[in-house]
Design a protein around this motif. Structure first.
Motif, PDB file in Angstrom:
ATOM      1  N   ALA A  93      20.518  19.031  34.964  1.00  0.00           N
ATOM      2  CA  ALA A  93      20.061  20.129  35.821  1.00  0.00           C
ATOM      3  C   ALA A  93      21.128  21.211  35.900  1.00  0.00           C
ATOM      4  N   GLU A  94      22.344  20.813  36.222  1.00  0.00           N
ATOM      5  CA  GLU A  94      23.447  21.769  36.348  1.00  0.00           C
ATOM      6  C   GLU A  94      24.258  21.881  35.064  1.00  0.00           C
ATOM      7  N   ALA A  95      24.227  20.862  34.260  1.00  0.00           N
ATOM      8  CA  ALA A  95      24.936  20.840  32.976  1.00  0.00           C
ATOM      9  C   ALA A  95      24.044  20.131  31.963  1.00  0.00           C
ATOM     10  N   ALA A  96      24.412  20.215  30.707  1.00  0.00           N
ATOM     11  CA  ALA A  96      23.613  19.579  29.660  1.00  0.00           C
ATOM     12  C   ALA A  96      23.541  18.077  29.892  1.00  0.00           C
ATOM     13  N   GLY A  97      22.375  17.526  29.705  1.00  0.00           N
ATOM     14  CA  GLY A  97      22.185  16.088  29.819  1.00  0.00           C
ATOM     15  C   GLY A  97      22.569  15.394  28.525  1.00  0.00           C
ATOM     16  N   TYR A  98      22.016  14.238  28.324  1.00  0.00           N
ATOM     17  CA  TYR A  98      22.386  13.456  27.147  1.00  0.00           C
ATOM     18  C   TYR A  98      21.358  13.534  26.020  1.00  0.00           C
ATOM     19  N   GLU A  99      20.441  14.498  26.080  1.00  0.00           N
ATOM     20  CA  GLU A  99      19.419  14.604  25.033  1.00  0.00           C
ATOM     21  C   GLU A  99      20.027  14.878  23.655  1.00  0.00           C
ATOM     22  N   LEU A 100      21.002  15.766  23.562  1.00  0.00           N
ATOM     23  CA  LEU A 100      21.653  16.047  22.283  1.00  0.00           C
ATOM     24  C   LEU A 100      22.437  14.828  21.808  1.00  0.00           C
ATOM     25  N   ASP A 101      23.074  14.151  22.727  1.00  0.00           N
ATOM     26  CA  ASP A 101      23.843  12.958  22.365  1.00  0.00           C
ATOM     27  C   ASP A 101      22.941  11.882  21.759  1.00  0.00           C
ATOM     28  N   VAL A 102      21.741  11.727  22.316  1.00  0.00           N
ATOM     29  CA  VAL A 102      20.791  10.749  21.778  1.00  0.00           C
ATOM     30  C   VAL A 102      20.350  11.160  20.370  1.00  0.00           C
ATOM     31  N   ALA A 103      20.099  12.441  20.161  1.00  0.00           N
ATOM     32  CA  ALA A 103      19.693  12.921  18.834  1.00  0.00           C
ATOM     33  C   ALA A 103      20.807  12.694  17.812  1.00  0.00           C
ATOM     34  N   LEU A 104      22.046  13.006  18.186  1.00  0.00           N
ATOM     35  CA  LEU A 104      23.172  12.794  17.277  1.00  0.00           C
ATOM     36  C   LEU A 104      23.404  11.305  17.020  1.00  0.00           C
ATOM     37  N   LEU A 105      23.222  10.487  18.049  1.00  0.00           N
ATOM     38  CA  LEU A 105      23.332   9.034  17.888  1.00  0.00           C
ATOM     39  C   LEU A 105      22.273   8.538  16.908  1.00  0.00           C
ATOM     40  N   ALA A 106      21.043   9.021  17.035  1.00  0.00           N
ATOM     41  CA  ALA A 106      19.969   8.607  16.128  1.00  0.00           C
ATOM     42  C   ALA A 106      20.286   9.004  14.685  1.00  0.00           C
ATOM     43  N   MET A 107      20.825  10.204  14.497  1.00  0.00           N
ATOM     44  CA  MET A 107      21.200  10.645  13.148  1.00  0.00           C
ATOM     45  C   MET A 107      22.282   9.733  12.576  1.00  0.00           C
ATOM     46  N   ALA A 108      23.271   9.405  13.386  1.00  0.00           N
ATOM     47  CA  ALA A 108      24.358   8.539  12.919  1.00  0.00           C
ATOM     48  C   ALA A 108      23.839   7.154  12.556  1.00  0.00           C
ATOM     49  N   VAL A 109      22.917   6.623  13.356  1.00  0.00           N
ATOM     50  CA  VAL A 109      22.365   5.291  13.077  1.00  0.00           C
ATOM     51  C   VAL A 109      21.555   5.306  11.784  1.00  0.00           C
ATOM     52  N   VAL A 110      20.775   6.355  11.557  1.00  0.00           N
ATOM     53  CA  VAL A 110      20.009   6.459  10.307  1.00  0.00           C
ATOM     54  C   VAL A 110      20.958   6.470   9.110  1.00  0.00           C
ATOM     55  N   LEU A 111      22.039   7.244   9.203  1.00  0.00           N
ATOM     56  CA  LEU A 111      23.004   7.298   8.104  1.00  0.00           C
ATOM     57  C   LEU A 111      23.761   5.983   7.954  1.00  0.00           C
ATOM     58  N   LEU A 112      24.015   5.302   9.055  1.00  0.00           N
ATOM     59  CA  LEU A 112      24.663   3.990   8.999  1.00  0.00           C
ATOM     60  C   LEU A 112      23.787   3.006   8.235  1.00  0.00           C
ATOM     61  N   ILE A 113      22.499   3.042   8.490  1.00  0.00           N
ATOM     62  CA  ILE A 113      21.569   2.118   7.836  1.00  0.00           C
ATOM     63  C   ILE A 113      21.326   2.503   6.376  1.00  0.00           C
ATOM     64  N   SER A 114      21.118   3.793   6.129  1.00  0.00           N
ATOM     65  CA  SER A 114      20.695   4.229   4.789  1.00  0.00           C
ATOM     66  C   SER A 114      21.841   4.607   3.864  1.00  0.00           C
ATOM     67  N   GLY A 115      22.996   4.920   4.422  1.00  0.00           N
ATOM     68  CA  GLY A 115      24.093   5.400   3.585  1.00  0.00           C
ATOM     69  C   GLY A 115      23.815   6.808   3.104  1.00  0.00           C
ATOM     70  N   SER A 116      24.441   7.172   2.002  1.00  0.00           N
ATOM     71  CA  SER A 116      24.265   8.518   1.484  1.00  0.00           C
ATOM     72  C   SER A 116      24.373   8.508  -0.024  1.00  0.00           C
ATOM     73  N   GLN A 117      23.414   9.115  -0.655  1.00  0.00           N
ATOM     74  CA  GLN A 117      23.463   9.196  -2.105  1.00  0.00           C
ATOM     75  C   GLN A 117      23.388  10.628  -2.597  1.00  0.00           C
ATOM     76  N   LEU A 118      22.588  11.434  -1.958  1.00  0.00           N
ATOM     77  CA  LEU A 118      22.351  12.786  -2.419  1.00  0.00           C
ATOM     78  C   LEU A 118      23.589  13.655  -2.237  1.00  0.00           C
ATOM     79  N   LEU A 119      24.102  14.191  -3.321  1.00  0.00           N
ATOM     80  CA  LEU A 119      25.218  15.122  -3.305  1.00  0.00           C
ATOM     81  C   LEU A 119      26.447  14.595  -2.563  1.00  0.00           C
ATOM     82  N   SER A 120      26.752  13.320  -2.725  1.00  0.00           N
ATOM     83  CA  SER A 120      27.916  12.753  -2.062  1.00  0.00           C
ATOM     84  C   SER A 120      29.013  12.457  -3.079  1.00  0.00           C
ATOM     85  N   LEU A 121      30.255  12.559  -2.623  1.00  0.00           N
ATOM     86  CA  LEU A 121      31.374  12.218  -3.501  1.00  0.00           C
ATOM     87  C   LEU A 121      31.390  10.733  -3.823  1.00  0.00           C
ATOM     88  N   ASN A 122      30.972   9.890  -2.871  1.00  0.00           N
ATOM     89  CA  ASN A 122      30.876   8.459  -3.157  1.00  0.00           C
ATOM     90  C   ASN A 122      29.980   8.216  -4.363  1.00  0.00           C
TER      91      ASN A 122
END
Length: 124
Positions: free
Chosen positions: A85-114
């Motif tokens: 209400a007075e400051a940003a809540g945790y909605e962005l944090d949840v979205a960033l957490l979800a992105m990190a979890v997806v990458l943790l599970i799937s890894g990265s292949q497209l255009l990666s140095l690995n």
């Protein structure tokens, strides 16, 4: 997704260095967290952001970022509510957490140095 998450955390890491790591540690202490964790979080955000942009150690850095996001939600954002209400809540944090979890599970292949260094089988 990897590059967007990387840019986001790179910018947050740079911001922590610009405001001074001592100030970050002081803020952590003010909310009841060990001050040295401010340094740890700043380095994870900066180095993790760079690594994700380049596609190096995607799963490792995604796991570290997920831990940082869970910590941020439960130590400083949860009391503000999802939208806040007075400051940003945790909605962005949840979205960033979800992105990190997806990458943790799937890894990265497209255009990666690995992928370029170790081949597609080992890059994931």
């Amino acid at each position: 997704m990897r590059v967007v998450l990387g840019i986001t955390f790179l910018i947050h890491g740079v911001a922590k260095f610009q405001m001074g790591l001592g100030n970050v540690a002081g803020w952590f202490e003010s909310i009841g967290i060990l001050g040295f964790l401010g340094y740890v979080v700043a380095f994870i955000e900066l180095l993790g952001g760079i690594a994700l942009i380049l596609g190096i150690g995607t799963r490792i850095f995604s796991a570290l970022i997920a831990i940082v996001m869970v910590g941020a939600i439960f130590t400083s954002k949860l009391s503000l509510g999802f939208m806040g209400a007075e400051a940003a809540g945790y909605e962005l944090d949840v979205a960033l957490l979800a992105m990190a979890v997806v990458l943790l599970i799937s890894g990265s292949q497209l255009l990666s140095l690995n992928n370029k260094i170790f081949g597609p089988e080992k890059a994931a």
